[in-house]
Scaffold this motif. Sequence first.
Motif, PDB file in Angstrom:
ATOM      1  N   SER A 190       6.240  -9.199   6.864  1.00 14.36           N
ATOM      2  CA  SER A 190       6.120  -8.581   5.543  1.00 14.36           C
ATOM      3  C   SER A 190       5.166  -9.385   4.658  1.00 14.36           C
ATOM      4  N   SER A 191       5.131 -10.732   4.809  1.00 11.71           N
ATOM      5  CA  SER A 191       4.170 -11.460   3.973  1.00 11.71           C
ATOM      6  C   SER A 191       2.741 -11.133   4.397  1.00 11.71           C
ATOM      7  N   PHE A 192       2.584 -10.825   5.680  1.00 13.09           N
ATOM      8  CA  PHE A 192       1.267 -10.427   6.169  1.00 13.09           C
ATOM      9  C   PHE A 192       0.807  -9.109   5.572  1.00 13.09           C
ATOM     10  N   ILE A 193       1.728  -8.145   5.587  1.00 15.05           N
ATOM     11  CA  ILE A 193       1.377  -6.813   5.099  1.00 15.05           C
ATOM     12  C   ILE A 193       1.090  -6.868   3.609  1.00 15.05           C
ATOM     13  N   LYS A 194       1.884  -7.676   2.895  1.00 21.85           N
ATOM     14  CA  LYS A 194       1.663  -7.837   1.463  1.00 21.85           C
ATOM     15  C   LYS A 194       0.256  -8.365   1.213  1.00 21.85           C
ATOM     16  N   LYS A 195      -0.106  -9.364   1.983  1.00 27.51           N
ATOM     17  CA  LYS A 195      -1.427  -9.976   1.850  1.00 27.51           C
ATOM     18  C   LYS A 195      -2.533  -8.945   2.088  1.00 27.51           C
ATOM     19  N   GLU A 196      -2.319  -8.107   3.093  1.00 29.56           N
ATOM     20  CA  GLU A 196      -3.330  -7.115   3.427  1.00 29.56           C
ATOM     21  C   GLU A 196      -3.533  -6.128   2.276  1.00 29.56           C
ATOM     22  N   PHE A 197      -2.432  -5.747   1.641  1.00 31.00           N
ATOM     23  CA  PHE A 197      -2.532  -4.842   0.489  1.00 31.00           C
ATOM     24  C   PHE A 197      -3.258  -5.530  -0.663  1.00 31.00           C
ATOM     25  N   LEU A 198      -2.980  -6.826  -0.861  1.00 36.17           N
ATOM     26  CA  LEU A 198      -3.679  -7.547  -1.929  1.00 36.17           C
ATOM     27  C   LEU A 198      -5.184  -7.533  -1.694  1.00 36.17           C
ATOM     28  N   HIS A 199      -5.587  -7.773  -0.425  1.00 37.85           N
ATOM     29  CA  HIS A 199      -7.019  -7.718  -0.104  1.00 37.85           C
ATOM     30  C   HIS A 199      -7.615  -6.386  -0.535  1.00 37.85           C
ATOM     31  N   ILE A 200      -6.882  -5.316  -0.229  1.00 37.56           N
ATOM     32  CA  ILE A 200      -7.405  -3.979  -0.506  1.00 37.56           C
ATOM     33  C   ILE A 200      -7.489  -3.741  -2.016  1.00 37.56           C
ATOM     34  N   PHE A 201      -6.391  -4.057  -2.715  1.00 34.05           N
ATOM     35  CA  PHE A 201      -6.358  -3.750  -4.143  1.00 34.05           C
ATOM     36  C   PHE A 201      -7.340  -4.589  -4.944  1.00 34.05           C
ATOM     37  N   ARG A 202      -7.710  -5.775  -4.414  1.00 32.24           N
ATOM     38  CA  ARG A 202      -8.587  -6.643  -5.200  1.00 32.24           C
ATOM     39  C   ARG A 202     -10.056  -6.418  -4.909  1.00 32.24           C
ATOM     40  N   ASP A 203     -10.345  -5.571  -3.962  1.00 33.91           N
ATOM     41  CA  ASP A 203     -11.742  -5.315  -3.655  1.00 33.91           C
ATOM     42  C   ASP A 203     -12.089  -3.895  -4.103  1.00 33.91           C
ATOM     43  N   ILE A 204     -12.833  -3.826  -5.203  1.00 36.72           N
ATOM     44  CA  ILE A 204     -13.171  -2.534  -5.789  1.00 36.72           C
ATOM     45  C   ILE A 204     -13.872  -1.626  -4.778  1.00 36.72           C
ATOM     46  N   ARG A 205     -14.786  -2.227  -4.004  1.00 38.19           N
ATOM     47  CA  ARG A 205     -15.550  -1.394  -3.073  1.00 38.19           C
ATOM     48  C   ARG A 205     -14.649  -0.760  -2.017  1.00 38.19           C
ATOM     49  N   THR A 206     -13.718  -1.568  -1.502  1.00 38.68           N
ATOM     50  CA  THR A 206     -12.795  -1.017  -0.511  1.00 38.68           C
ATOM     51  C   THR A 206     -11.959   0.093  -1.132  1.00 38.68           C
ATOM     52  N   MET A 207     -11.495  -0.152  -2.355  1.00 39.14           N
ATOM     53  CA  MET A 207     -10.673   0.849  -3.030  1.00 39.14           C
ATOM     54  C   MET A 207     -11.427   2.161  -3.195  1.00 39.14           C
ATOM     55  N   MET A 208     -12.697   2.041  -3.625  1.00 38.94           N
ATOM     56  CA  MET A 208     -13.510   3.241  -3.816  1.00 38.94           C
ATOM     57  C   MET A 208     -13.658   3.990  -2.498  1.00 38.94           C
ATOM     58  N   MET A 209     -13.927   3.214  -1.459  1.00 45.31           N
ATOM     59  CA  MET A 209     -14.146   3.809  -0.157  1.00 45.31           C
ATOM     60  C   MET A 209     -12.881   4.530   0.304  1.00 45.31           C
ATOM     61  N   LEU A 210     -11.735   3.929   0.012  1.00 43.65           N
ATOM     62  CA  LEU A 210     -10.498   4.491   0.516  1.00 43.65           C
ATOM     63  C   LEU A 210     -10.022   5.691  -0.278  1.00 43.65           C
ATOM     64  N   LEU A 211     -10.205   5.636  -1.590  1.00 42.11           N
ATOM     65  CA  LEU A 211      -9.584   6.684  -2.397  1.00 42.11           C
ATOM     66  C   LEU A 211     -10.570   7.628  -3.082  1.00 42.11           C
ATOM     67  N   ALA A 212     -11.713   7.116  -3.533  1.00 48.14           N
ATOM     68  CA  ALA A 212     -12.628   8.000  -4.253  1.00 48.14           C
ATOM     69  C   ALA A 212     -13.515   8.787  -3.294  1.00 48.14           C
ATOM     70  N   MET A 213     -13.930   8.121  -2.218  1.00 45.21           N
ATOM     71  CA  MET A 213     -14.861   8.770  -1.313  1.00 45.21           C
ATOM     72  C   MET A 213     -14.362  10.075  -0.710  1.00 45.21           C
ATOM     73  N   PRO A 214     -13.101  10.120  -0.244  1.00 45.14           N
ATOM     74  CA  PRO A 214     -12.635  11.387   0.318  1.00 45.14           C
ATOM     75  C   PRO A 214     -12.794  12.544  -0.667  1.00 45.14           C
ATOM     76  N   VAL A 215     -12.477  12.287  -1.934  1.00 42.25           N
ATOM     77  CA  VAL A 215     -12.559  13.326  -2.950  1.00 42.25           C
ATOM     78  C   VAL A 215     -14.006  13.766  -3.148  1.00 42.25           C
ATOM     79  N   ILE A 216     -14.901  12.758  -3.262  1.00 42.08           N
ATOM     80  CA  ILE A 216     -16.306  13.077  -3.485  1.00 42.08           C
ATOM     81  C   ILE A 216     -16.877  13.864  -2.306  1.00 42.08           C
ATOM     82  N   LEU A 217     -16.587  13.390  -1.105  1.00 43.00           N
ATOM     83  CA  LEU A 217     -17.073  14.084   0.093  1.00 43.00           C
ATOM     84  C   LEU A 217     -16.606  15.526   0.123  1.00 43.00           C
TER      85      LEU A 217
END
Lengths: 244, 367
Positions: free
Chosen positions: B5-32
């Motif tokens: 669980s500490s691993f998974i938490k860390k992985e989510f932190l990586h995602i939430f703290r990187d704007i580019r990853t966030m955009m790619m994951l959530l905004a891009m599908p909508v735009i496409l």
Amino acid sequence: MNSAITTENLTKQFGDFTAVDRISFEVAKGEIFGFLGANGAGKTTAMRMLCGLLSPTSGKGTVAGFDIYKQSDNIKRNIGYMSQKFSLYEDLSVAENMRLFGGIYGMNSKAIASKTDESLRELELTNDRNTRVKSLPSGIKQKVSFAVSIFHTPEIVFLDEPTGGVDPIARRKFWEMIYHAAEKGITVFVTTHYMDEAEYCNRVSIMVDGKIDALDSPEKLKNTFMASSMDEVFQSLARKAKNS
Amino acid sequence: MKRFSSFIKKEFLHIFRDIRTMMMLLAMPVILLILFGFAIRTEIMNTPFAVLDESKSASSRQIIERMSGSRYFDLQKNPDNFNEIEKSFRKGEIKLAVIIPEDFSDDLYRTGTGNIQLSADASDPNEASIVTSYVQQILMRHQQSLMKEDKIPYTIRTEVKMLYNPQLVSAYNFVPGIMGLVLMLICAMVTSISIVREKEQGTMEILLVSPVKPVFIVLSKAIPYLLIAFLDVVLILLISNNILHVPIAGNIFLILFLSTLFILSALSLGMLISSVTKTQQAAMLMSGAGLMLPTILLSGLIFPVENMPVLLQLISNIIPAKWFITAIKDVMIKGLGFFSIWQELSILLGMTFFLLVVSIKQFKNRL
């Protein structure tokens, strides 16, 4: 068992190339053991075998009393490791890095919390608890990296050229931390190519072309080689090297 | 469990703290999803079709011959009744049905006007309208040749029926395609980059020296992306249904199940890529050129697979996205159930299983 590490004719071959050639040595508990050698002499390969990252071609070895062939899981639980890169998560804060590695080594939340406070105090970083690692200066990053590698109080900590690219003052402070860890009973196994650092070790071994050419305390080595500094000792040994 | 669980938490932190990853994951599908409303279709050849010839006259046979002789059409069936046509549509055996009524020939020669009914599978709206216009051209030519012979102007009227997508909304077709693309992108590309990043930064070494098993390292990487990809599927479905007004005809659970299966196969591909590459750029190139391009070009997302050279059609069969997109179209737009897509489903299941086993094995070998 009074030895933290023992090896007997430990060998690693990559195809025709023998990276580590029948090395045998012992490291006592609580000792600061310097593992020196030029680049390509086989230091990192030897260290990787001891950490369970590489399996040896032949020879014997134990780390923290566990066999390096069969009990690498036990070894992993009892060692700490810090690599040449600072190897912290840059996008996580100091405290988050500590919590992560505490969790990886199976510490419970309470132990993690108290150890985090303790480490931050020792690092004098109490105010930087929630600072992301990427915004810290490199000297501090390195100290945090070391603190994280001994966060779970391992029996032995392996430091792979921990002071690369850091200024002399920061290096000195870093060695103070190493001494402090050794006082607490943690065995320190450190590779370096800064010869002034070799003087800080209890004993040093010098690897040339995969073999250990010299192993003793810095004082005795200087006497044997009739040298005034470890640098001279190293120079006289390195001159005959083929691989570097 | 604590470790995991500490691993998974860390992985989510990586995602939430990187704007580019966030955009790619959530905004891009909508735009496409919104951008892809306009894509280009070219000629469509060899459309499989069926003829229900109730007229059984000389003129109806002439029309059928003209159509089967054309390179645009390929006669598949001569059914006896409407039910059979309906079945063939559902099985995906035909894209078009031509129904020539009993009194076609009599009407044509007596009144000068004959009626023919065309039914097209409009789950791919562009294809359906292009195909029906081909038929109309063929009929036009037939009229002209009749006029030359008899010097009497005959008219053949067509009544076009678009099945499954009566309004010819083109988003219908793109939604499954976008789903395939987005899931491939997130699961394969982003996951492989995030694993390789740890190799590059040296943190992977630290993890490997720790008591955590390599399998757990990989799993903890995969789980956050699995969850986010699943969220994207839901997001895409909601937007399609509420903004693009694409009805979801089939069983929603079947759609979600298919998506999860596809996500797993894409994740395994991502892990496979991460275990054979050393730098983030290499991982990006490999997943870009090796996965995204074939997915876009060969899965039927933009270009209909039926039009491609046979060789490319064969190659397209090894792309998981092709099977996913086909199955999703059937369920989501045609409203078909489990038994109509069991073939695609089992192929996808087989591929996922195979990729998963290979990627875990590969990961162990490399570390």
